[in-house]
Design a protein around this motif. Structure first.
Motif, short mmCIF file in Angstrom:
data_model
loop_
_atom_site.label_atom_id
_atom_site.label_comp_id
_atom_site.label_asym_id
_atom_site.label_seq_id
_atom_site.Cartn_x
_atom_site.Cartn_y
_atom_site.Cartn_z
N THR A 169 -3.74 -5.99 -22.26
CA THR A 169 -2.39 -5.46 -22.45
C THR A 169 -1.54 -5.74 -21.22
O THR A 169 -2.06 -6.01 -20.13
N LYS A 170 -0.24 -5.63 -21.39
CA LYS A 170 0.67 -5.76 -20.26
C LYS A 170 0.41 -4.64 -19.26
O LYS A 170 0.49 -4.87 -18.05
N GLU A 171 0.06 -3.47 -19.74
CA GLU A 171 -0.21 -2.35 -18.83
C GLU A 171 -1.41 -2.64 -17.92
O GLU A 171 -1.40 -2.27 -16.75
N GLU A 172 -2.42 -3.32 -18.44
CA GLU A 172 -3.56 -3.70 -17.58
C GLU A 172 -3.10 -4.66 -16.49
O GLU A 172 -3.55 -4.57 -15.35
N LEU A 173 -2.20 -5.58 -16.84
CA LEU A 173 -1.66 -6.51 -15.85
C LEU A 173 -0.81 -5.77 -14.82
O LEU A 173 -0.89 -6.06 -13.62
N ILE A 174 -0.02 -4.80 -15.26
CA ILE A 174 0.77 -3.99 -14.33
C ILE A 174 -0.15 -3.26 -13.36
O ILE A 174 0.11 -3.24 -12.15
N LEU A 175 -1.21 -2.66 -13.86
CA LEU A 175 -2.15 -1.94 -12.99
C LEU A 175 -2.77 -2.88 -11.96
O LEU A 175 -2.89 -2.52 -10.78
N ALA A 176 -3.14 -4.07 -12.38
CA ALA A 176 -3.70 -5.05 -11.44
C ALA A 176 -2.66 -5.45 -10.39
O ALA A 176 -2.98 -5.57 -9.20
N ALA A 177 -1.42 -5.64 -10.82
CA ALA A 177 -0.35 -5.99 -9.88
C ALA A 177 -0.10 -4.86 -8.89
O ALA A 177 0.09 -5.10 -7.69
N LEU A 178 -0.13 -3.62 -9.37
CA LEU A 178 0.06 -2.47 -8.47
C LEU A 178 -1.10 -2.35 -7.48
O LEU A 178 -0.87 -2.02 -6.30
N ARG A 179 -2.32 -2.61 -7.92
CA ARG A 179 -3.45 -2.57 -6.98
C ARG A 179 -3.29 -3.62 -5.89
O ARG A 179 -3.54 -3.36 -4.71
N LEU A 180 -2.85 -4.81 -6.28
CA LEU A 180 -2.62 -5.87 -5.30
C LEU A 180 -1.50 -5.48 -4.34
O LEU A 180 -1.62 -5.67 -3.13
N ARG A 181 -0.41 -4.95 -4.87
CA ARG A 181 0.71 -4.53 -4.02
C ARG A 181 0.28 -3.44 -3.06
O ARG A 181 0.65 -3.45 -1.88
N ASP A 182 -0.51 -2.49 -3.54
CA ASP A 182 -1.01 -1.41 -2.68
C ASP A 182 -1.82 -2.00 -1.53
O ASP A 182 -1.60 -1.67 -0.36
N GLU A 183 -2.73 -2.88 -1.86
CA GLU A 183 -3.57 -3.50 -0.83
C GLU A 183 -2.73 -4.29 0.17
O GLU A 183 -2.87 -4.13 1.39
N ASN A 184 -1.83 -5.12 -0.33
CA ASN A 184 -0.99 -5.94 0.55
C ASN A 184 -0.09 -5.08 1.43
O ASN A 184 0.02 -5.32 2.63
N PHE A 185 0.58 -4.12 0.82
CA PHE A 185 1.52 -3.31 1.58
C PHE A 185 0.80 -2.47 2.62
O PHE A 185 1.19 -2.46 3.79
N ARG A 186 -0.24 -1.75 2.22
CA ARG A 186 -0.91 -0.88 3.20
C ARG A 186 -1.56 -1.69 4.32
O ARG A 186 -1.53 -1.28 5.47
N ASN A 187 -2.15 -2.84 4.00
CA ASN A 187 -2.73 -3.68 5.05
C ASN A 187 -1.66 -4.11 6.04
O ASN A 187 -1.85 -4.02 7.25
N TRP A 188 -0.53 -4.57 5.52
CA TRP A 188 0.57 -4.98 6.40
C TRP A 188 1.10 -3.80 7.18
O TRP A 188 1.25 -3.87 8.40
N PHE A 189 1.41 -2.71 6.50
CA PHE A 189 2.07 -1.56 7.13
C PHE A 189 1.21 -0.96 8.23
O PHE A 189 1.67 -0.76 9.36
N LEU A 190 -0.05 -0.68 7.95
CA LEU A 190 -0.92 -0.07 8.96
C LEU A 190 -1.13 -1.00 10.15
O LEU A 190 -1.11 -0.57 11.30
N ARG A 191 -1.32 -2.29 9.87
CA ARG A 191 -1.48 -3.25 10.96
C ARG A 191 -0.21 -3.33 11.80
O ARG A 191 -0.26 -3.31 13.03
N ARG A 192 0.94 -3.39 11.13
CA ARG A 192 2.21 -3.51 11.85
C ARG A 192 2.49 -2.28 12.70
O ARG A 192 2.94 -2.40 13.85
N VAL A 193 2.21 -1.11 12.20
CA VAL A 193 2.41 0.12 12.97
C VAL A 193 1.52 0.11 14.21
O VAL A 193 1.97 0.47 15.31
N GLN A 194 0.29 -0.32 14.06
CA GLN A 194 -0.61 -0.39 15.23
C GLN A 194 -0.14 -1.42 16.24
O GLN A 194 -0.32 -1.24 17.45
N GLU A 195 0.47 -2.50 15.77
CA GLU A 195 1.02 -3.50 16.70
C GLU A 195 2.23 -2.97 17.45
O GLU A 195 2.46 -3.35 18.61
N LEU A 196 2.98 -2.08 16.84
CA LEU A 196 4.22 -1.58 17.43
C LEU A 196 4.02 -0.42 18.39
O LEU A 196 4.87 -0.17 19.24
N ALA A 197 2.91 0.32 18.27
CA ALA A 197 2.73 1.53 19.08
C ALA A 197 1.24 1.80 19.33
O ALA A 197 0.40 1.45 18.50
#
Length: 187
Positions: A47-75
């Motif tokens: 279903t499209k909803e399964e694809l949305i869930l997979a996209a959200l999991r990827l976005r979560d992983e990408n965003f949190r990896n970037w955000f946490l790493r970037r915050v540690q680089e800044l302070a």
């Protein structure tokens, strides 16, 4: 390592959903935008909803990896990292193609609290709350749970403001408010 077809589909669908929204993006639009046939899509996702869930999991992983790493680089210290999170947000807000938070959008488009997409969006926010609360605890805040909630609230408000109002500097303004809250929590 070369991504497989499923991973490539999720990555492309993520871009389309981010740009166009979830309900406004039908399977026909996904076929055109991703270059993947409906047959191939349904081979990987029922279903499209399964694809949305997979996209959200990827976005979560990408965003949190970037955000946490970037915050540690800044302070260096937890207290400084709480404030630096708003500097990282400011960088995100200034990126070409910034369209806000996919998880805010998902929660708004799928409002039933038991819906798997709503649950996925809430889980992303819960993980960020846990991160901020942990930093507040490490910084020595008297009530780290309250400070974590307040920082998350400022972060979310800054994201919405960055999307809707061009007359403000939401990352800077949220950081200033966070500094006041942090100083009070550490006093």
């Amino acid at each position: 390592m070369r991504p497989n077809k499923r991973d490539e589909l999720v990555r492309k669908a993520l871009q389309v959903f981010y740009k166009s929204g979830f309900h406004a993006t039908g399977m026909d639009k996904l076929v055109v935008e991703t270059g993947v046939s409906k047959t191939s899509m349904y081979k990987h996702f029922r279903t499209k909803e399964e694809l949305i869930l997979a996209a959200l999991r990827l976005r979560d992983e990408n965003f949190r990896n970037w955000f946490l790493r970037r915050v540690q680089e800044l302070a260096d210290t937890p207290a400084e990292q709480l404030l630096a999170s708003f500097d990282a947000l400011g960088e995100w807000f200034n990126e070409d193609g910034f369209r806000g938070c996919m998880f805010i959008k998902a929660g708004a488009e799928f409002q039933e609290k038991e819906h798997p997409i709503h649950v996925q969006a809430a889980e992303h926010k819960r993980a960020l709350l846990e991160y901020f609360t942990d930093l507040a605890r490490k910084a020595g805040a008297r009530n780290p749970e309250a400070l974590g909630c307040q920082i998350l609230l400022l972060k979310e408000g800054a994201i919405v403001t960055a999307v809707l109002l061009k007359s403000c500097d939401p990352a800077r303004d949220a950081k200033a408010a966070a500094r006041v809250l942090l100083d009070a929590a550490l006093a």
